[in-house]
Design a protein around this motif. Structure first.
Motif, short mmCIF file in Angstrom:
data_model
loop_
_atom_site.label_atom_id
_atom_site.label_comp_id
_atom_site.label_asym_id
_atom_site.label_seq_id
_atom_site.Cartn_x
_atom_site.Cartn_y
_atom_site.Cartn_z
N ALA A 41 0.83 -1.20 0.00
CA ALA A 41 0.00 0.00 0.00
C ALA A 41 0.87 1.26 0.00
N GLU A 42 1.93 1.26 0.79
CA GLU A 42 2.83 2.41 0.84
C GLU A 42 3.51 2.63 -0.51
N LEU A 89 1.02 4.15 -2.90
CA LEU A 89 0.79 5.55 -2.58
C LEU A 89 1.95 6.41 -3.08
N LYS A 90 3.17 5.96 -2.88
CA LYS A 90 4.34 6.71 -3.36
C LYS A 90 4.30 6.85 -4.88
N ALA A 130 1.63 6.80 -6.79
CA ALA A 130 0.53 7.70 -7.14
C ALA A 130 0.93 9.16 -6.92
N VAL A 131 1.63 9.44 -5.83
CA VAL A 131 2.10 10.80 -5.56
C VAL A 131 3.09 11.24 -6.63
#
Length: 73
Positions: free
Chosen positions: A18-19, A22-23, A25-26
């Motif tokens: 998940a992390e 997220l990275k 996507a950012v």
């Protein structure tokens, strides 16, 4: 996707996956903002700060992002 790849992915903890997602996507959002000429908005020192496009630095995937001329405090 082969069965081996699926099993390998499942062995990685969900929180880590998940992390990483997220990275990614950012990073994609930062690139899109830079390409479109739209500033990004970040939280810095307890305040919302708009970062102009000319101060957005793009790094290779897996690297940290920062703004030009300012050090993270």
């Amino acid at each position: 996707m082969g069965k081996g790849i699926f099993e390998k992915r499942q062995s990685i903890p969900l929180a880590f996956r998940a992390e990483e997602a997220l990275k990614e996507a950012v990073a994609d959002a930062i690139v899109a903002h830079r390409r479109a000429g739209v500033p990004i908005v970040v939280w810095r020192n307890g305040k919302v700060v708009k970062v102009p496009v000319d101060q957005i630095e793009i790094h290779e995937p897996g690297a940290e992002y920062s703004t030009k001329g300012r050090k993270d405090e």
